[in-house]
Design a protein around this motif. Sequence first.
Motif, PDB file in Angstrom:
ATOM      1  N   GLY A 148      38.437  39.504  53.825  1.00  0.00           N
ATOM      2  CA  GLY A 148      37.390  39.413  54.834  1.00  0.00           C
ATOM      3  C   GLY A 148      36.340  40.485  54.698  1.00  0.00           C
ATOM      4  N   ASP A 149      36.676  41.590  54.039  1.00  0.00           N
ATOM      5  CA  ASP A 149      35.681  42.633  53.775  1.00  0.00           C
ATOM      6  C   ASP A 149      34.646  42.130  52.775  1.00  0.00           C
ATOM      7  OD1 ASP A 149      37.029  44.347  55.389  1.00  0.00           O
ATOM      8  OD2 ASP A 149      37.825  45.628  53.788  1.00  0.00           O
ATOM      9  N   VAL A 150      33.441  42.710  52.842  1.00  0.00           N
ATOM     10  CA  VAL A 150      32.410  42.355  51.864  1.00  0.00           C
ATOM     11  C   VAL A 150      32.917  42.610  50.451  1.00  0.00           C
ATOM     12  CG1 VAL A 150      30.108  42.941  51.018  1.00  0.00           C
ATOM     13  CG2 VAL A 150      30.543  42.862  53.466  1.00  0.00           C
ATOM     14  N   GLU A 151      33.717  43.643  50.276  1.00  0.00           N
ATOM     15  CA  GLU A 151      34.140  44.023  48.930  1.00  0.00           C
ATOM     16  C   GLU A 151      35.368  43.241  48.460  1.00  0.00           C
ATOM     17  OE1 GLU A 151      34.746  48.246  48.409  1.00  0.00           O
ATOM     18  OE2 GLU A 151      35.174  47.980  46.279  1.00  0.00           O
ATOM     19  N   TRP A 152      35.927  42.393  49.311  1.00  0.00           N
ATOM     20  CA  TRP A 152      37.155  41.680  48.916  1.00  0.00           C
ATOM     21  C   TRP A 152      36.850  40.643  47.828  1.00  0.00           C
ATOM     22  CZ3 TRP A 152      42.089  42.420  49.132  1.00  0.00           C
ATOM     23  CH2 TRP A 152      42.975  41.358  48.871  1.00  0.00           C
ATOM     24  N   PRO A 153      37.559  40.694  46.674  1.00  0.00           N
ATOM     25  CA  PRO A 153      37.331  39.694  45.629  1.00  0.00           C
ATOM     26  C   PRO A 153      38.005  38.389  46.044  1.00  0.00           C
ATOM     27  CG  PRO A 153      38.422  41.696  44.785  1.00  0.00           C
ATOM     28  CD  PRO A 153      38.554  41.701  46.276  1.00  0.00           C
ATOM     29  N   ALA A 154      37.174  37.399  46.383  1.00  0.00           N
ATOM     30  CA  ALA A 154      37.711  36.173  46.984  1.00  0.00           C
ATOM     31  C   ALA A 154      38.647  35.429  46.056  1.00  0.00           C
ATOM     32  CB  ALA A 154      36.560  35.266  47.406  1.00  0.00           C
ATOM     33  N   GLN A 155      38.526  35.676  44.715  1.00  0.00           N
ATOM     34  CA  GLN A 155      39.406  34.944  43.801  1.00  0.00           C
ATOM     35  C   GLN A 155      40.876  35.315  43.980  1.00  0.00           C
ATOM     36  OE1 GLN A 155      37.013  37.117  43.048  1.00  0.00           O
ATOM     37  NE2 GLN A 155      37.269  38.042  41.037  1.00  0.00           N
ATOM     38  N   LEU A 156      41.147  36.460  44.648  1.00  0.00           N
ATOM     39  CA  LEU A 156      42.541  36.818  44.906  1.00  0.00           C
ATOM     40  C   LEU A 156      43.195  35.847  45.882  1.00  0.00           C
ATOM     41  CD1 LEU A 156      42.403  40.721  45.146  1.00  0.00           C
ATOM     42  CD2 LEU A 156      43.124  39.303  43.224  1.00  0.00           C
ATOM     43  N   ASP A 157      42.365  35.130  46.655  1.00  0.00           N
ATOM     44  CA  ASP A 157      42.923  34.152  47.588  1.00  0.00           C
ATOM     45  C   ASP A 157      43.661  33.037  46.859  1.00  0.00           C
ATOM     46  OD1 ASP A 157      41.622  35.788  49.308  1.00  0.00           O
ATOM     47  OD2 ASP A 157      40.053  34.371  49.865  1.00  0.00           O
ATOM     48  N   ASP A 158      43.363  32.869  45.545  1.00  0.00           N
ATOM     49  CA  ASP A 158      44.103  31.884  44.756  1.00  0.00           C
ATOM     50  C   ASP A 158      45.591  32.188  44.719  1.00  0.00           C
ATOM     51  OD1 ASP A 158      41.703  30.688  44.254  1.00  0.00           O
ATOM     52  OD2 ASP A 158      41.556  31.297  42.161  1.00  0.00           O
ATOM     53  N   LEU A 159      45.975  33.404  45.064  1.00  0.00           N
ATOM     54  CA  LEU A 159      47.400  33.754  45.069  1.00  0.00           C
ATOM     55  C   LEU A 159      48.117  33.222  46.308  1.00  0.00           C
ATOM     56  CD1 LEU A 159      47.110  37.417  43.742  1.00  0.00           C
ATOM     57  CD2 LEU A 159      48.210  35.514  42.569  1.00  0.00           C
ATOM     58  N   GLY A 160      47.376  32.599  47.222  1.00  0.00           N
ATOM     59  CA  GLY A 160      48.002  31.995  48.393  1.00  0.00           C
ATOM     60  C   GLY A 160      48.743  33.028  49.211  1.00  0.00           C
ATOM     61  N   ASP A 161      49.956  32.696  49.626  1.00  0.00           N
ATOM     62  CA  ASP A 161      50.709  33.618  50.474  1.00  0.00           C
ATOM     63  C   ASP A 161      51.154  34.870  49.722  1.00  0.00           C
ATOM     64  OD1 ASP A 161      50.500  32.225  52.854  1.00  0.00           O
ATOM     65  OD2 ASP A 161      52.202  30.934  52.379  1.00  0.00           O
ATOM     66  N   GLY A 212      32.212  30.581  29.990  1.00  0.00           N
ATOM     67  CA  GLY A 212      31.957  29.194  30.351  1.00  0.00           C
ATOM     68  C   GLY A 212      32.651  28.745  31.608  1.00  0.00           C
ATOM     69  N   ILE A 213      33.585  29.526  32.077  1.00  0.00           N
ATOM     70  CA  ILE A 213      34.365  29.056  33.223  1.00  0.00           C
ATOM     71  C   ILE A 213      33.503  29.052  34.476  1.00  0.00           C
ATOM     72  CG2 ILE A 213      36.338  29.611  34.690  1.00  0.00           C
ATOM     73  CD1 ILE A 213      37.809  30.485  32.241  1.00  0.00           C
ATOM     74  N   GLY A 214      32.959  30.208  34.773  1.00  0.00           N
ATOM     75  CA  GLY A 214      31.839  30.233  35.719  1.00  0.00           C
ATOM     76  C   GLY A 214      32.128  30.015  37.187  1.00  0.00           C
ATOM     77  N   GLU A 215      33.290  29.474  37.566  1.00  0.00           N
ATOM     78  CA  GLU A 215      33.396  29.162  38.990  1.00  0.00           C
ATOM     79  C   GLU A 215      33.529  30.406  39.850  1.00  0.00           C
ATOM     80  OE1 GLU A 215      36.130  28.203  36.786  1.00  0.00           O
ATOM     81  OE2 GLU A 215      37.639  27.437  38.147  1.00  0.00           O
ATOM     82  N   LEU A 216      33.932  31.519  39.247  1.00  0.00           N
ATOM     83  CA  LEU A 216      34.020  32.746  40.023  1.00  0.00           C
ATOM     84  C   LEU A 216      32.706  33.520  40.002  1.00  0.00           C
ATOM     85  CD1 LEU A 216      37.413  34.050  38.638  1.00  0.00           C
ATOM     86  CD2 LEU A 216      37.046  32.841  40.764  1.00  0.00           C
ATOM     87  N   ALA A 217      31.808  33.106  39.134  1.00  0.00           N
ATOM     88  CA  ALA A 217      30.613  33.914  38.872  1.00  0.00           C
ATOM     89  C   ALA A 217      29.399  33.317  39.551  1.00  0.00           C
ATOM     90  CB  ALA A 217      30.353  33.967  37.370  1.00  0.00           C
ATOM     91  N   PRO A 218      28.376  34.132  39.735  1.00  0.00           N
ATOM     92  CA  PRO A 218      27.136  33.584  40.253  1.00  0.00           C
ATOM     93  C   PRO A 218      26.557  32.602  39.249  1.00  0.00           C
ATOM     94  CG  PRO A 218      26.828  35.838  39.500  1.00  0.00           C
ATOM     95  CD  PRO A 218      28.287  35.558  39.441  1.00  0.00           C
ATOM     96  N   ALA A 219      25.797  31.632  39.737  1.00  0.00           N
ATOM     97  CA  ALA A 219      25.165  30.658  38.861  1.00  0.00           C
ATOM     98  C   ALA A 219      24.281  31.392  37.873  1.00  0.00           C
ATOM     99  CB  ALA A 219      24.339  29.680  39.678  1.00  0.00           C
ATOM    100  N   LYS A 220      24.198  30.832  36.639  1.00  0.00           N
ATOM    101  CA  LYS A 220      23.442  31.528  35.605  1.00  0.00           C
ATOM    102  C   LYS A 220      21.944  31.355  35.806  1.00  0.00           C
ATOM    103  CE  LYS A 220      26.599  32.287  31.953  1.00  0.00           C
ATOM    104  NZ  LYS A 220      26.865  32.264  30.524  1.00  0.00           N
ATOM    105  N   SER A 221      21.524  30.465  36.712  1.00  0.00           N
ATOM    106  CA  SER A 221      20.113  30.148  36.818  1.00  0.00           C
ATOM    107  C   SER A 221      19.327  31.263  37.502  1.00  0.00           C
ATOM    108  CB  SER A 221      19.928  28.848  37.584  1.00  0.00           C
ATOM    109  OG  SER A 221      20.594  28.948  38.821  1.00  0.00           O
ATOM    110  N   GLY A 222      19.956  32.143  38.192  1.00  0.00           N
ATOM    111  CA  GLY A 222      19.186  33.206  38.826  1.00  0.00           C
ATOM    112  C   GLY A 222      20.076  34.083  39.676  1.00  0.00           C
ATOM    113  N   PRO A 223      19.530  35.174  40.162  1.00  0.00           N
ATOM    114  CA  PRO A 223      20.334  36.073  40.987  1.00  0.00           C
ATOM    115  C   PRO A 223      20.819  35.342  42.233  1.00  0.00           C
ATOM    116  CG  PRO A 223      18.226  37.063  40.393  1.00  0.00           C
ATOM    117  CD  PRO A 223      18.147  35.630  40.005  1.00  0.00           C
ATOM    118  N   VAL A 224      22.060  35.679  42.673  1.00  0.00           N
ATOM    119  CA  VAL A 224      22.587  35.022  43.865  1.00  0.00           C
ATOM    120  C   VAL A 224      21.996  35.601  45.132  1.00  0.00           C
ATOM    121  CG1 VAL A 224      24.773  34.090  43.066  1.00  0.00           C
ATOM    122  CG2 VAL A 224      24.604  36.507  43.602  1.00  0.00           C
ATOM    123  N   LEU A 225      21.557  36.824  45.062  1.00  0.00           N
ATOM    124  CA  LEU A 225      21.023  37.486  46.244  1.00  0.00           C
ATOM    125  C   LEU A 225      19.532  37.718  46.052  1.00  0.00           C
ATOM    126  CD1 LEU A 225      23.535  40.395  46.925  1.00  0.00           C
ATOM    127  CD2 LEU A 225      23.166  38.382  48.347  1.00  0.00           C
TER     128      LEU A 225
END
Lengths: 417, 417
Positions: A108-121, A317-330
């Motif tokens: 929930g923190d801004v700094e939390w890497p959301a991909q860790l949620d893939d670990l479920g419980d 090439g996997i890309g789903e964890l990364a920002p889109a390559k077309s431009g900055p996300v922010l």
Amino acid sequence: MTTPDEGRLPHAQEQLPGTGRPPGDGPSERLARAGLTRVLEPGDSRGGQWLRRLGPVALFDRLRGEGPPLPGATAGRMAGLRLRARDARPELDLAAAREAGARFVCPGDVEWPAQLDDLGDARPLGLWVRGTPSLRFWALRSVALVGARACTDYGAHATGLLGAGLAERGWVVVSGGAYGIDGAAHRATLGAGGATVAVLACGVDSPYPRGHAQLIARIAEQGLVVSELPPGDHPTPSRFVLRNRVIAALTRGTVVVEAAHRSGALSTARAALRLGRAVIGVPGPVTSGLSAGVHELLRGEGHLVADAGDIVELVGGIGELAPAKSGPVLPRDLLPERLGRTLEAVPAGPGGLLERIARGAATSIDETAGRLHELLALGFVERGGENWKLTRQALSGGFPTCDDPVAKVPSCPDHAP
Amino acid sequence: MTTPDEGRLPHAQEQLPGTGRPPGDGPSERLARAGLTRVLEPGDSRGGQWLRRLGPVALFDRLRGEGPPLPGATAGRMAGLRLRARDARPELDLAAAREAGARFVCPGDVEWPAQLDDLGDARPLGLWVRGTPSLRFWALRSVALVGARACTDYGAHATGLLGAGLAERGWVVVSGGAYGIDGAAHRATLGAGGATVAVLACGVDSPYPRGHAQLIARIAEQGLVVSELPPGDHPTPSRFVLRNRVIAALTRGTVVVEAAHRSGALSTARAALRLGRAVIGVPGPVTSGLSAGVHELLRGEGHLVADAGDIVELVGGIGELAPAKSGPVLPRDLLPERLGRTLEAVPAGPGGLLERIARGAATSIDETAGRLHELLALGFVERGGENWKLTRQALSGGFPTCDDPVAKVPSCPDHAP
């Protein structure tokens, strides 16, 4: 260990998606989570279920108080957890962390890497983080480089080439801080002015192995040292293995350089596979027992790589964890001020040496390197060898930069005579 | 080079499937084919089309005589082919071959390896074969072991392990007789009392490279030396490459041990891939340029192997070229007499050392080894390390053997006091 499907269950009680704010009663939740890291072992899925149902505050209270056992816990297990909970002093742990230059990052923190949620419980309760860069931004473009502790000269040499190559391409190298391949990976990345993260199986203030105390201190300066375990806690064999799931979940792919059959490094690869991350192996002589585990991996789901370019080809090439390559996300305006200042010092063309950018942003080289890797993950800058420059996307976005002839920033210190 | 689909076109004029007899007018066809090996280059698909349409006798006559050019041939090309055809003396070539202990095996012959038909119009016109064993039987259970000429010590060592391991499992090792990996493959197989085939890009009586004259002579004694080119003919760069398609087509899979990028050994692997054979690579250090081509292969369609067991696992399962595993393909009564005599000397249990079987069959060790590999391909015997024994299938077939207590052959010399 959880399956990827379980990993996609919503954690509704704990996280408000998209807001980046800790849900509800922030400080007490954080304190409870910090306390729980003293009570529950890393990767305890049953504990994760309790957490999901009760929330951290109620769970920590329940473990500290009396009352009926939690669902699925025997009386003996409850007694053990209560013994630990009774001794937990999260205020002291948070203070000790601050003392050691560390913070406690929660889901929930801004700094939390959301991909860790893939670990479920089995997701970490929180992460103790030492070092200034944003763990979340860094982890967006990161690769795990792991392997045998008792590695060969060949393994250490190959790791050095890969670590340096990844650093030169702006990729963050994550490893476990151990002797052998892990150490070679961290050292090579540091040596190439790159970004590296050590995920430990002990407190971030009491590094293990002792012989790597200096290396780990250096990583905390130039990179990040991360652990699920609270300050002062020590490693155990099962903690090493459970730590590996965090390395696998944090990164886009796990590269195994040398591993005997049944090596611990293979558990990282297996976790990566379960999580749908790239599983990658570096081949070696078939006459070397320390390559046998890697070859086993390569006969199965593993992809063979021979250099850093091969790795980037696989994980880029996997890309789903990364920002889109077309431009900055922010949009640039929303960047934290420290990142905005660093960005202003990055040239659009050549000449973007780290030292020059640090001078331009009036901050230390280590901090500048950390920020540049955050900006890189966000799509604003790119690295080629020793040089940093703005991406085409950042340029076409029309942001004013030092090298933009139209919207030149007159006071840019990098251009002072 | 042909595609696998073209390779499955029927060669109706040339081969009566299933009869094993040369079609029509045998001796003159054989003479014409022998003559054509002096005229057409290996793998000449256009020549293969002419052959398919006209048959060998008419084609050879047409090339030796006057008349309109053949379809698709320019006047210049026709003139060149006619120059060669005018000088061809197939009777002398066949005599020279006999002199060198070689024979000329044609499509339709009992000894013709039918899997070469997968090459379609690029199928060899015939094969000049030196050595006693049946090329067809041997090729049923064969693997190609190829690689760089300027190999490293590691490559030579790994090849030695694989060659010996394949030999101990009764697999026939096919290679190109060249320096480096090829030579190591032949030597390791010979050294382990195994079966090896050298496919040359020159006449079988004038081995190339000269430095391998002794090795190739030894292969001709214990194994087979094979070529598309007539006696006395010499190699050219394109002949080396075209020879590789024969190695690929003959075997169930091609194992590349060391190969730089763009190495000739990779052309064998590519041919194997086109033909639907297993493509296999032996990894090495990523720091070695001589493993780079293999790693490239392994990143694509190639399968990684670390030992001979891995190879057998890959090629043993393919099976379409091999006799069914459920039992011998031939009733014992139909075996050639020389094979029947050797089979009688093979024990059902332990103790089947090569020398003892040779004594039992009253023939030389080299000949016995050759025959045992033929029997192995046919499913009658199996090899484990140094020992040969009858397969369960051969035993359950109730054939009388030395060790069969019911149907004991009283005069079996192996059991003489």
